[in-house]
Motif scaffolding. Structure first.
Motif, mmCIF file in Angstrom:
data_model
loop_
_atom_site.group_PDB
_atom_site.id
_atom_site.type_symbol
_atom_site.label_atom_id
_atom_site.label_comp_id
_atom_site.label_asym_id
_atom_site.label_seq_id
_atom_site.Cartn_x
_atom_site.Cartn_y
_atom_site.Cartn_z
ATOM 1 N N SER A 280 -1.753 7.648 -4.859
ATOM 2 C CA SER A 280 -2.686 8.705 -5.290
ATOM 3 C C SER A 280 -3.876 8.425 -4.475
ATOM 4 N N HIS A 281 -3.972 7.559 -3.450
ATOM 5 C CA HIS A 281 -5.158 7.482 -2.765
ATOM 6 C C HIS A 281 -5.608 8.866 -1.883
ATOM 7 N N PRO A 282 -6.800 9.181 -1.929
ATOM 8 C CA PRO A 282 -7.209 10.372 -1.480
ATOM 9 C C PRO A 282 -6.742 10.679 0.121
ATOM 10 N N ASP A 283 -6.335 9.657 0.985
ATOM 11 C CA ASP A 283 -5.955 9.967 2.219
ATOM 12 C C ASP A 283 -4.422 9.451 2.270
ATOM 13 N N PRO B 150 -0.597 7.731 0.676
ATOM 14 C CA PRO B 150 -0.004 6.416 0.326
ATOM 15 C C PRO B 150 -0.357 5.292 1.501
ATOM 16 N N GLY B 151 -0.212 5.790 2.816
ATOM 17 C CA GLY B 151 -0.467 4.682 3.960
ATOM 18 C C GLY B 151 -1.903 3.917 3.454
ATOM 19 N N ALA B 152 -2.940 5.024 3.476
ATOM 20 C CA ALA B 152 -4.398 4.312 3.338
ATOM 21 C C ALA B 152 -4.390 3.842 2.073
ATOM 22 N N GLY B 153 -3.482 4.064 0.905
ATOM 23 C CA GLY B 153 -3.621 3.322 -0.363
ATOM 24 C C GLY B 153 -2.952 2.028 -0.274
ATOM 25 N N VAL B 154 -1.973 1.737 0.607
ATOM 26 C CA VAL B 154 -1.818 0.157 0.819
ATOM 27 C C VAL B 154 -2.724 -0.419 1.586
ATOM 28 N N ARG B 155 -3.315 0.119 2.661
ATOM 29 C CA ARG B 155 -4.342 -0.536 3.436
ATOM 30 C C ARG B 155 -5.606 -0.987 2.643
ATOM 31 N N ALA B 156 -5.771 -0.168 1.625
ATOM 32 C CA ALA B 156 -7.076 -0.169 0.742
ATOM 33 C C ALA B 156 -6.804 -1.521 -0.041
ATOM 34 N N VAL B 157 -5.404 -1.691 -0.701
ATOM 35 C CA VAL B 157 -5.269 -2.690 -1.594
ATOM 36 C C VAL B 157 -5.304 -4.070 -0.916
ATOM 37 N N HIS C 175 -14.503 -0.988 5.808
ATOM 38 C CA HIS C 175 -13.189 -0.653 5.483
ATOM 39 C C HIS C 175 -13.187 0.668 4.701
ATOM 40 N N PRO C 176 -12.864 1.660 5.694
ATOM 41 C CA PRO C 176 -13.026 2.895 4.870
ATOM 42 C C PRO C 176 -11.761 3.232 3.894
ATOM 43 N N GLU C 177 -10.877 2.686 4.111
ATOM 44 C CA GLU C 177 -9.832 2.727 3.144
ATOM 45 C C GLU C 177 -10.127 2.305 1.691
ATOM 46 N N LEU C 178 -10.517 1.040 1.761
ATOM 47 C CA LEU C 178 -11.107 0.600 0.552
ATOM 48 C C LEU C 178 -12.309 1.397 -0.142
ATOM 49 N N LYS D 145 -12.533 6.897 -5.375
ATOM 50 C CA LYS D 145 -11.349 7.489 -6.136
ATOM 51 C C LYS D 145 -11.249 6.998 -7.583
ATOM 52 N N PHE D 146 -11.074 5.589 -7.482
ATOM 53 C CA PHE D 146 -10.512 4.960 -8.732
ATOM 54 C C PHE D 146 -11.644 4.062 -9.538
ATOM 55 N N GLY D 147 -12.831 4.020 -8.876
ATOM 56 C CA GLY D 147 -13.950 3.030 -9.351
ATOM 57 C C GLY D 147 -14.382 3.322 -10.802
ATOM 58 N N ASP D 148 -13.823 4.470 -11.170
ATOM 59 C CA ASP D 148 -14.417 4.651 -12.871
ATOM 60 C C ASP D 148 -13.370 4.261 -13.627
#
Length: 416
Positions: free
Chosen positions: A368-371, A373-380, A400-403, A409-412
């Motif tokens: 559910s990363h806003p950019d 799933p690929g950006a979601g992997v890199r963010a983690v 690191h823009p993905e993070l 998105k998920f900070g709350d």
């Protein structure tokens, strides 16, 4: 001796109830039996080893016990190996199951279990475990990063494959079917395997990295579960999700003897056994059975889980599966999941002893990363790099823009 620790609660005598548990679960009978000698009792009778009194409770764990003050204590009871043997169903029946039916208890919980050396060679234990999971994913010196195909998405096999392709390209290490995704009409296991495995194998051919995909193979019929296993193995898969509470000891033992796949255990149903603090059993006890039977990866919850489990309980579960029963070879790879995204990486790292020996599993936190799933992997991946290097996530996110987008998105703590 096999030693169990029972946390008992009663309005009567702790000492009397402890003795009753030991007697009823070994040599106790309603009336004397022919041939029942003191020598026989000495050989197979359970014995109370120690009683450690705890503060009284002002209400009973079982409401039927009424009002008043209730005494509590941790009681160690030892069972001779001759009385139980090494069969896990006998151990569960004699040392655990029957104790809950004893009169006079307003609460009883199994909080520890220590097994003798004879159990070491009686059960296969993990076939792959931590080392095998790392070898098969090709991941060293950092957590294995994984995600989940959720049935709530309603993805058909070709749609699952499209998402899997993006995740593989982004560098994910592990993908699993959700525990509820076995072989529904909209996504039969055979069709899902046929759609997904060519992508996994093609990526391996091109890059040398084989992403581990854990297919849901659980079934109440062990033969059908083995047919599911063989379907995955024949297609080149190397991992399976098994709902251990649903398939039972017998199903798990049947599978492990014949399996060539990494067994990823999902513990759904454990909550039934443990949510009341005065009843049931600790995960510390329950997980030993499944590790002896042979699970390789053990899915637990995580920090700030979306479910009921508090953080301290996750930390204890993590410690349990990584503490040897007999040797390091019987440890399972801990799998942190449930509402996870990169934001929990620093605390997870600190509270699990600064280890990277885990599978970090994010469902919505990746897909559910806003950019995408690929950006979601890199963010983690970036979050874990920051955690290990001791850099605050907000600071690391500046470059690191993905993070950064993940934090937005998920900070709350609500969206993952």
């Amino acid at each position: 001796m096999i030693t169990l620790t029972y946390r008992i609660e009663t309005s009567a005598s702790i000492e009397a109830l402890a003795a009753k548990i030991a007697s009823d679960q070994s040599t106790g009978t309603f009336v004397a039996l022919a041939g029942e000698t003191e020598e026989l009792k000495a050989r197979v009778a359970a014995r109370v080893l120690a009683i450690r009194h705890l503060p009284d409770a002002d209400r009973p764990s079982l409401p039927e016990a009424g009002d008043g003050s209730f005494k509590r204590a941790d009681v160690d009871i030892a069972f001779p190996l001759d009385a139980i043997g090494t069969d896990l169903s006998a151990l569960m029946t004699i040392a655990i199951g029957g104790a809950f039916s004893i009169k006079g208890l307003s609460g009883i919980r199994i909080v520890d279990m220590k097994l003798p050396e004879e159990y070491r060679g009686a059960h296969p234990g993990p076939q792959f475990g931590v080392a095998g999971s790392r070898r098969l994913t090709g991941v060293e010196d950092r957590p294995i990063i994984g995600t989940i195909v959720k049935p709530a998405l309603g993805l058909r096999p070709h749609e699952t494959a499209a998402m899997v392709g993006e995740l593989i390209a982004a560098g994910v290490d592990f993908i699993k079917d959700d525990e509820k995704l076995m072989s529904p009409a909209y996504s039969p296991l055979s069709e899902r395997v046929k759609a997904v495995m060519p992508l996994v194998l093609d990526h391996e051919q091109k890059t040398g990295k084989k992403v581990m995909y854990a297919f849901g193979i659980s079934h109440a019929d062990p033969d059908e579960m083995m047919r599911n296993h063989d379907l995955v193995a024949k297609a080149g898969g190397n991992c399976a999700v098994v709902n251990i509470n649903s398939v039972g000891f017998g199903g798990m033992a049947f599978l492990r003897k014949r399996s060539s796949l990494v067994i990823h255990a999902h513990r759904n149903g454990w909550d039934i056994l443990t949510r009341h603090p005065g009843l049931g059993m600790d995960f510390k006890v329950w997980q030993q059975f499944w590790r002896l039977l042979g699970v390789d990866q053990f899915q637990i919850n995580g920090i700030a889980s979306k479910y009921w489990e508090p953080d301290w309980s996750f930390v204890e579960s993590f410690k349990a599966v990584t503490t040897p029963i007999f040797s390091a070879d019987d440890c399972a790879l801990p799998v942190a999941g449930s509402g996870q995204w990169g934001g929990q990486a620093p605390e997870t790292f600190e509270r699990t002893g600064r280890t990277v020996d885990l599978l970090y599993l994010c469902g919505g936190g990746i897909v559910s990363h806003p950019d995408g799933p690929g950006a979601g992997v890199r963010a983690v991946q970036q979050a874990w790099q920051a955690a290990v290097e001791g850099i605050p996530l907000a600071e690391f996110a500046l470059t690191h823009p993905e993070l950064a987008r993940s934090i937005e998105k998920f900070g709350d703590g609500k969206a993952a």
